[in-house]
Scaffold this active site. Structure first.
Site, short mmCIF file in Angstrom:
data_model
loop_
_atom_site.label_atom_id
_atom_site.label_comp_id
_atom_site.label_asym_id
_atom_site.label_seq_id
_atom_site.Cartn_x
_atom_site.Cartn_y
_atom_site.Cartn_z
N LYS A 100 28.75 -8.50 29.31
CA LYS A 100 27.40 -9.06 29.18
C LYS A 100 27.31 -10.36 29.98
O LYS A 100 28.34 -10.98 30.27
CB LYS A 100 27.08 -9.29 27.70
CG LYS A 100 28.05 -10.25 27.02
CD LYS A 100 28.01 -10.08 25.51
CE LYS A 100 28.85 -11.15 24.85
NZ LYS A 100 29.14 -10.84 23.45
N ARG A 142 23.90 -11.17 11.40
CA ARG A 142 23.08 -10.96 12.60
C ARG A 142 22.61 -9.51 12.53
O ARG A 142 21.87 -9.14 11.65
CB ARG A 142 23.90 -11.31 13.84
CG ARG A 142 23.10 -11.52 15.10
CD ARG A 142 23.93 -12.09 16.24
NE ARG A 142 25.02 -11.23 16.67
CZ ARG A 142 25.90 -11.54 17.63
NH1 ARG A 142 25.79 -12.70 18.26
NH2 ARG A 142 26.86 -10.71 17.98
N HIS A 145 31.20 -7.24 13.38
CA HIS A 145 31.48 -8.41 14.22
C HIS A 145 31.85 -9.58 13.32
O HIS A 145 31.31 -9.74 12.24
CB HIS A 145 30.23 -8.74 15.05
CG HIS A 145 30.46 -9.72 16.16
ND1 HIS A 145 31.51 -9.63 17.04
CD2 HIS A 145 29.76 -10.82 16.54
CE1 HIS A 145 31.46 -10.63 17.92
NE2 HIS A 145 30.41 -11.37 17.63
N ARG A 154 37.35 -5.51 21.18
CA ARG A 154 36.32 -5.96 22.13
C ARG A 154 36.50 -7.43 22.51
O ARG A 154 35.62 -8.24 22.31
CB ARG A 154 34.92 -5.80 21.50
CG ARG A 154 34.58 -4.47 20.87
CD ARG A 154 33.11 -4.45 20.42
NE ARG A 154 32.76 -5.54 19.54
CZ ARG A 154 32.75 -5.47 18.19
NH1 ARG A 154 33.03 -4.34 17.58
NH2 ARG A 154 32.42 -6.53 17.47
N CYS A 202 25.07 -34.99 40.56
CA CYS A 202 23.69 -34.75 40.98
C CYS A 202 23.41 -33.25 40.91
O CYS A 202 24.27 -32.46 40.54
CB CYS A 202 23.46 -35.26 42.40
SG CYS A 202 24.03 -36.95 42.68
N MET A 203 22.20 -32.85 41.31
CA MET A 203 21.86 -31.43 41.27
C MET A 203 22.77 -30.60 42.18
O MET A 203 23.25 -29.53 41.78
CB MET A 203 20.40 -31.22 41.67
CG MET A 203 19.95 -29.77 41.54
SD MET A 203 18.25 -29.47 42.07
CE MET A 203 17.33 -30.17 40.72
N ASP A 204 23.01 -31.10 43.39
CA ASP A 204 23.74 -30.30 44.37
C ASP A 204 25.03 -30.95 44.87
O ASP A 204 25.70 -30.39 45.72
CB ASP A 204 22.84 -30.05 45.60
CG ASP A 204 21.48 -29.55 45.21
OD1 ASP A 204 21.43 -28.55 44.48
OD2 ASP A 204 20.47 -30.18 45.59
N TYR A 262 23.00 -41.75 41.02
CA TYR A 262 21.84 -42.04 40.17
C TYR A 262 22.24 -42.88 38.97
O TYR A 262 23.29 -42.66 38.37
CB TYR A 262 21.23 -40.73 39.65
CG TYR A 262 20.58 -39.88 40.70
CD1 TYR A 262 19.48 -40.35 41.43
CD2 TYR A 262 21.05 -38.59 40.96
CE1 TYR A 262 18.88 -39.56 42.39
CE2 TYR A 262 20.45 -37.79 41.91
CZ TYR A 262 19.36 -38.28 42.62
OH TYR A 262 18.77 -37.49 43.57
C1 LIG Z 1 30.32 -10.96 22.98
C2 LIG Z 1 30.81 -10.07 21.92
C3 LIG Z 1 32.18 -9.79 21.81
C4 LIG Z 1 33.23 -10.54 22.59
O1 LIG Z 1 33.41 -11.81 22.02
P1 LIG Z 1 34.57 -12.81 22.54
O2 LIG Z 1 34.45 -13.96 21.64
O3 LIG Z 1 34.24 -13.12 23.96
O4 LIG Z 1 35.85 -12.07 22.40
C5 LIG Z 1 32.56 -8.83 20.89
N1 LIG Z 1 31.63 -8.20 20.12
C6 LIG Z 1 30.32 -8.48 20.18
C7 LIG Z 1 29.37 -7.76 19.29
C8 LIG Z 1 29.86 -9.42 21.06
O5 LIG Z 1 28.55 -9.71 21.13
#
Ligand SMILES: *Cc1c(COP(=O)(O)O)cnc(C)c1O
Length: 369
Positions: A34, A132, A161, A220, A311-313, A264
């Site tokens: 993601k 969530r 999760h 994951r 700065c920005m750049d 700045y």
């Molecule tokens: C982003 C995400 C992960 C990975 O999390 P990490 O902390 O990067 O290991 C796993 N499961 C879900 C549902 C997530 O949104």
């Protein structure tokens, strides 16, 4: 472009191998890609990870999944965020796998699959304490029945999760243990109802390190595979290496006199006659402005402190009164073997995820290894 993000694919591969050693041969690995693979580039990272034995990918929404499919990636792709009903036809046609949490959406999915006359694989999300997405654990069997009673839907997995799996505090470890137990109970209730839950998965990076009993059929871990410890205190001790390096060039060297100001807000004043180096990387590239006067840049193997505000750049460093650094030398802002995104994040009350995700798209990614 002077500023580039070098993506070390050899580090991604060795981090994957590390994870494989931890979990053993049974569980599959899902790489969360993601947010453009946490800023590393979703397509190249996916390809590289799949070639190294990763079996699943996960993205937040449909757009990200569609991008991977357009990039020719055929692996299973989970959609971690709640998708919209109107996105279902595209999901079905791209063969993406949504996570579902409620009856209403299961009905929407069943209807869409009927209309498209195609089957749709789903994973059921169970909320065991994150608060969530996800159904209540006691509703899991009912949801699973609902999915398996639709001809076009297939329950391909069950997931949860964790919210505090990344800390070593006793209370948090207990909380995660409880999440694992509640999840196991919910999975058992699905089996007791005579339904195959499919792939059972829960572990993020924190759980990968601290909770062996959370591996189930798939893990994951995102952050870990990108080379950062989910727990700050273990950074550097897990045998993983950051995948991203941010590099630029020392484009200008100039002499300034004691008492003269730089950048700045005049927050930095030369304590003695010195040379200032200019580097064309700024907060618009994702170099956090909060690190002004509080970070060093590696040039020719030496770390030079920032002088004044980012700065920005552009940003400036104090090269000292007799600089060894030469104009057009490479300047490393962060990366493996030097100050990394986790070190930077700590100083500004951020997390390493925010640093790598914020590297702007104007910064070209260069893939090595
Ligand atoms: C982003 C995400 C992960 C990975 O999390 P990490 O902390 O990067 O290991 C796993 N499961 C879900 C549902 C997530 O949104």
């Amino acid at each position: 472009m002077a500023t580039k993000a070098i993506i070390h694919l050899e580090n991604l591969r060795s981090n994957i191998e590390r994870a494989r050693k931890l979990i053993g041969t049974h569980p599959k690995i899902c790489l969360p890609v993601k947010a453009d693979a946490y800023g590393h580039g979703a397509i190249p990272l996916s390809r590289s990870a799949l070639a190294a034995g990763v079996e699943y990918l996960a993205v937040a929404g449909v757009q990200e999944g569609a991008e991977l499919r357009r990039g020719g990636i055929e692996a299973p792709i989970l959609l971690l965020s709640q998708v919209l009903p109107e996105e279902l036809p595209e999901i079905i046609n791209l063969g993406l796998i949504p996570l579902v949490s409620d009856e209403e959406f299961i009905d929407e999915a069943a209807g869409a699959a009927e209309r498209e006359n195609k089957s749709l694989a789903l994973h059921l999300k169970i909320d065991t304490g994150m608060g969530r997405l996800g159904c209540r654990p006691e509703e899991a069997a009912l949801m699973a029945k609902k999915i398996s009673s639709s001809k076009k839907l297939k329950l391909e997995g069950v997931a949860t999760h964790f919210s505090v799996s990344d800390t070593q505090s006793g209370e948090d470890q207990g909380y995660t243990k409880n999440q694992i137990e509640v999840f196991s109970g919910a999975v058992s209730s699905i089996r007791e109802a005579g339904i195959d839950p499919g792939l059972v998965h829960a572990a993020n990076s924190g759980a990968l390190i601290f909770h062996e009993d959370s591996y189930f059929d798939m893990v994951r871990p995102g952050l870990y595979l990108y080379g950062y410890s989910p727990s700050r205190s273990l950074q550097g001790q897990l045998g993983i290496e950051p995948v991203m390096e941010l590099k630029s060039v020392l484009v200008n060297i100039k002499k300034i006199k004691k008492g003269e100001d730089v950048s700045y807000g005049r927050t930095w004043t030369a304590p003695k006659d010195t040379y200032i180096g200019v580097i064309p990387t700024g907060y618009a590239d994702g170099f956090p402005r909060g690190l002004s006067n509080n970070h060093s840049i590696l040039i020719g193997g030496r770390a030079y402190p920032l002088a004044g505000r980012i700065c920005m750049d552009q940003c400036m460093v104090d090269l000292g009164s007799d600089p060894e650094a030469q104009r057009w030398d490479e300047a490393v802002i962060f990366g493996p073997g030097f100050i990394n995104a986790a070190d930077m994040a700590e100083k500004i009350n951020a997390i390493p995820y925010e640093i790598t995700c914020s590297i702007n798209k104007r910064v070209p990614r260069e893939y090595v290894g």
